[in-house]
Design a protein around this motif. Structure first.
Motif, PDB file in Angstrom:
ATOM      1  N   LYS A 130       0.853  -1.198   0.000  1.00 33.34           N
ATOM      2  CA  LYS A 130       0.000   0.000   0.000  1.00 33.34           C
ATOM      3  C   LYS A 130       0.879   1.234   0.000  1.00 33.34           C
ATOM      4  N   ILE A 131       0.611   2.100  -0.958  1.00 32.73           N
ATOM      5  CA  ILE A 131       1.365   3.346  -1.095  1.00 32.73           C
ATOM      6  C   ILE A 131       0.404   4.504  -0.916  1.00 32.73           C
ATOM      7  N   LEU A 132       0.721   5.378   0.008  1.00 31.66           N
ATOM      8  CA  LEU A 132      -0.090   6.576   0.256  1.00 31.66           C
ATOM      9  C   LEU A 132       0.498   7.739  -0.541  1.00 31.66           C
ATOM     10  N   ILE A 133      -0.368   8.407  -1.319  1.00 35.33           N
ATOM     11  CA  ILE A 133       0.073   9.567  -2.086  1.00 35.33           C
ATOM     12  C   ILE A 133      -0.842  10.755  -1.753  1.00 35.33           C
ATOM     13  N   PRO A 134      -0.367  11.672  -0.904  1.00 33.76           N
ATOM     14  CA  PRO A 134      -1.133  12.894  -0.636  1.00 33.76           C
ATOM     15  C   PRO A 134      -0.947  13.858  -1.817  1.00 33.76           C
ATOM     16  N   VAL A 135      -2.037  14.482  -2.259  1.00 33.76           N
ATOM     17  CA  VAL A 135      -1.956  15.371  -3.418  1.00 33.76           C
ATOM     18  C   VAL A 135      -2.637  16.707  -3.164  1.00 33.76           C
ATOM     19  N   ASP A 136      -2.154  17.690  -3.897  1.00 33.52           N
ATOM     20  CA  ASP A 136      -2.830  18.979  -3.981  1.00 33.52           C
ATOM     21  C   ASP A 136      -2.865  19.335  -5.460  1.00 33.52           C
ATOM     22  N   ILE A 173      -4.936  10.759  -1.194  1.00 37.64           N
ATOM     23  CA  ILE A 173      -5.716  11.646  -0.328  1.00 37.64           C
ATOM     24  C   ILE A 173      -5.471  13.104  -0.688  1.00 37.64           C
ATOM     25  N   HIS A 174      -6.498  13.880  -0.448  1.00 34.48           N
ATOM     26  CA  HIS A 174      -6.377  15.335  -0.525  1.00 34.48           C
ATOM     27  C   HIS A 174      -6.861  15.886   0.808  1.00 34.48           C
ATOM     28  N   CYS A 175      -6.041  16.709   1.421  1.00 36.58           N
ATOM     29  CA  CYS A 175      -6.402  17.340   2.691  1.00 36.58           C
ATOM     30  C   CYS A 175      -6.758  18.796   2.429  1.00 36.58           C
ATOM     31  N   HIS A 176      -7.989  19.158   2.731  1.00 34.35           N
ATOM     32  CA  HIS A 176      -8.375  20.557   2.569  1.00 34.35           C
ATOM     33  C   HIS A 176      -8.290  21.266   3.914  1.00 34.35           C
ATOM     34  N   ARG A 177      -8.223  22.564   3.845  1.00 32.40           N
ATOM     35  CA  ARG A 177      -8.119  23.332   5.097  1.00 32.40           C
ATOM     36  C   ARG A 177      -9.400  23.155   5.909  1.00 32.40           C
ATOM     37  N   PRO A 178      -9.278  23.247   7.218  1.00 30.60           N
ATOM     38  CA  PRO A 178     -10.465  23.074   8.064  1.00 30.60           C
ATOM     39  C   PRO A 178     -11.475  24.200   7.838  1.00 30.60           C
ATOM     40  N   VAL A 179     -12.733  23.850   7.939  1.00 30.45           N
ATOM     41  CA  VAL A 179     -13.804  24.839   7.810  1.00 30.45           C
ATOM     42  C   VAL A 179     -14.222  25.246   9.222  1.00 30.45           C
ATOM     43  N   PRO A 180     -14.194  26.547   9.507  1.00 30.29           N
ATOM     44  CA  PRO A 180     -14.565  26.997  10.855  1.00 30.29           C
ATOM     45  C   PRO A 180     -16.006  26.630  11.190  1.00 30.29           C
ATOM     46  N   THR A 181     -16.204  26.007  12.337  1.00 27.37           N
ATOM     47  CA  THR A 181     -17.548  25.592  12.739  1.00 27.37           C
ATOM     48  C   THR A 181     -18.416  26.772  13.151  1.00 27.37           C
ATOM     49  N   GLY A 182     -17.803  27.894  13.446  1.00 26.05           N
ATOM     50  CA  GLY A 182     -18.552  29.070  13.879  1.00 26.05           C
ATOM     51  C   GLY A 182     -19.283  29.800  12.763  1.00 26.05           C
ATOM     52  N   LEU A 183     -19.211  29.309  11.545  1.00 28.97           N
ATOM     53  CA  LEU A 183     -19.890  29.969  10.430  1.00 28.97           C
ATOM     54  C   LEU A 183     -21.406  29.901  10.557  1.00 28.97           C
ATOM     55  N   GLY A 184     -21.889  28.870  11.193  1.00 26.81           N
ATOM     56  CA  GLY A 184     -23.340  28.696  11.316  1.00 26.81           C
ATOM     57  C   GLY A 184     -23.947  28.219  10.011  1.00 26.81           C
ATOM     58  N   ASP A 185     -25.173  27.694  10.107  1.00 28.10           N
ATOM     59  CA  ASP A 185     -25.880  27.241   8.913  1.00 28.10           C
ATOM     60  C   ASP A 185     -26.570  28.416   8.259  1.00 28.10           C
ATOM     61  N   PRO A 186     -26.651  28.501   6.975  1.00 29.73           N
ATOM     62  CA  PRO A 186     -26.222  27.538   5.966  1.00 29.73           C
ATOM     63  C   PRO A 186     -24.777  27.759   5.500  1.00 29.73           C
ATOM     64  N   ILE A 244       4.978   6.351   1.860  1.00 24.91           N
ATOM     65  CA  ILE A 244       4.296   7.594   1.508  1.00 24.91           C
ATOM     66  C   ILE A 244       5.125   8.234   0.403  1.00 24.91           C
ATOM     67  N   VAL A 245       4.481   8.567  -0.702  1.00 23.00           N
ATOM     68  CA  VAL A 245       5.150   9.266  -1.800  1.00 23.00           C
ATOM     69  C   VAL A 245       4.495  10.630  -1.900  1.00 23.00           C
ATOM     70  N   MET A 246       5.288  11.675  -1.673  1.00 21.11           N
ATOM     71  CA  MET A 246       4.698  13.009  -1.703  1.00 21.11           C
ATOM     72  C   MET A 246       5.622  14.011  -2.375  1.00 21.11           C
ATOM     73  N   GLY A 247       5.010  15.028  -2.914  1.00 19.66           N
ATOM     74  CA  GLY A 247       5.767  16.071  -3.583  1.00 19.66           C
ATOM     75  C   GLY A 247       6.385  17.033  -2.598  1.00 19.66           C
ATOM     76  N   SER A 248       7.410  17.696  -3.075  1.00 22.73           N
ATOM     77  CA  SER A 248       8.087  18.734  -2.306  1.00 22.73           C
ATOM     78  C   SER A 248       7.832  20.069  -2.996  1.00 22.73           C
ATOM     79  N   LYS A 249       7.778  21.097  -2.234  1.00 21.33           N
ATOM     80  CA  LYS A 249       7.621  22.424  -2.821  1.00 21.33           C
ATOM     81  C   LYS A 249       8.956  22.965  -3.306  1.00 21.33           C
ATOM     82  N   GLY A 250      10.014  22.159  -3.162  1.00 22.84           N
ATOM     83  CA  GLY A 250      11.329  22.586  -3.620  1.00 22.84           C
ATOM     84  C   GLY A 250      12.054  23.468  -2.626  1.00 22.84           C
ATOM     85  N   LYS A 251      11.623  23.450  -1.365  1.00 24.73           N
ATOM     86  CA  LYS A 251      12.284  24.271  -0.355  1.00 24.73           C
ATOM     87  C   LYS A 251      13.595  23.627   0.053  1.00 24.73           C
TER      88      LYS A 251
END
Length: 140
Positions: A5-11, A37-50, A106-113
């Motif tokens: 099993k190889i995990l590849i996180p992507v953006d 997998i793609h990890c998105h930034r967390p959504v603040p719960t304080g936004l309220g519905d909708p 885990i195979v992941m990209g680098s931003k080249g830093k």
């Protein structure tokens, strides 16, 4: 070494395209399943519905669009894969998925830093390198 099993996180970066390219080659050679997998930034719960639901829907649509681009490569090569969308801390999410799924690599990209800049800035790649439960292959 044979991987199962190889995990590849992507953006949406060319670095992720390179990671998919390398990761899919390794999966073909070893017959491994890929967890993408793609990890998105967390959504603040304080936004309220909708507003909260609209923000979640927006992040989900963007995440699926990103995954679709990368899974096309895996589909073209007939590589078995699962895809996941996760919100929250990226490095911790990568670690958790790698542990939960029993990933060998885990195979992941680098931003080249540079190493020094990455340590100062605290890039996701450097964080994953320090907390990963398995080897990490960083692709430029």
């Amino acid at each position: 070494m044979i991987f199962t099993k190889i995990l590849i996180p992507v953006d949406d970066s060319r670095h992720s395209e390179n990671a998919i390219s390398y990761g899919s080659e390794l999966a073909e050679i070893s017959g491994a399943k890929v967890i993408i997998i793609h990890c998105h930034r967390p959504v603040p719960t304080g936004l309220g519905d909708p507003n909260f639901q609209k923000a979640i829907d927006h992040e989900t649509r963007e995440s699926y669009a990103i995954l679709e681009k990368h899974t096309a490569v895996l589909k073209a090569k007939n590589i078995e894969f699962d895809e996941k969308i996760i919100g929250g801390s990226i490095a911790k999410s990568i670690k958790t998925v790698a542990e939960t799924e029993g990933c060998d690599l885990i195979v992941m990209g680098s931003k080249g830093k540079s190493d020094l800049e990455g340590l100062v800035v605290g890039s996701v790649t450097h964080k994953v390198l320090h907390i990963a439960p398995c080897p990490v292959l960083v692709i430029k």
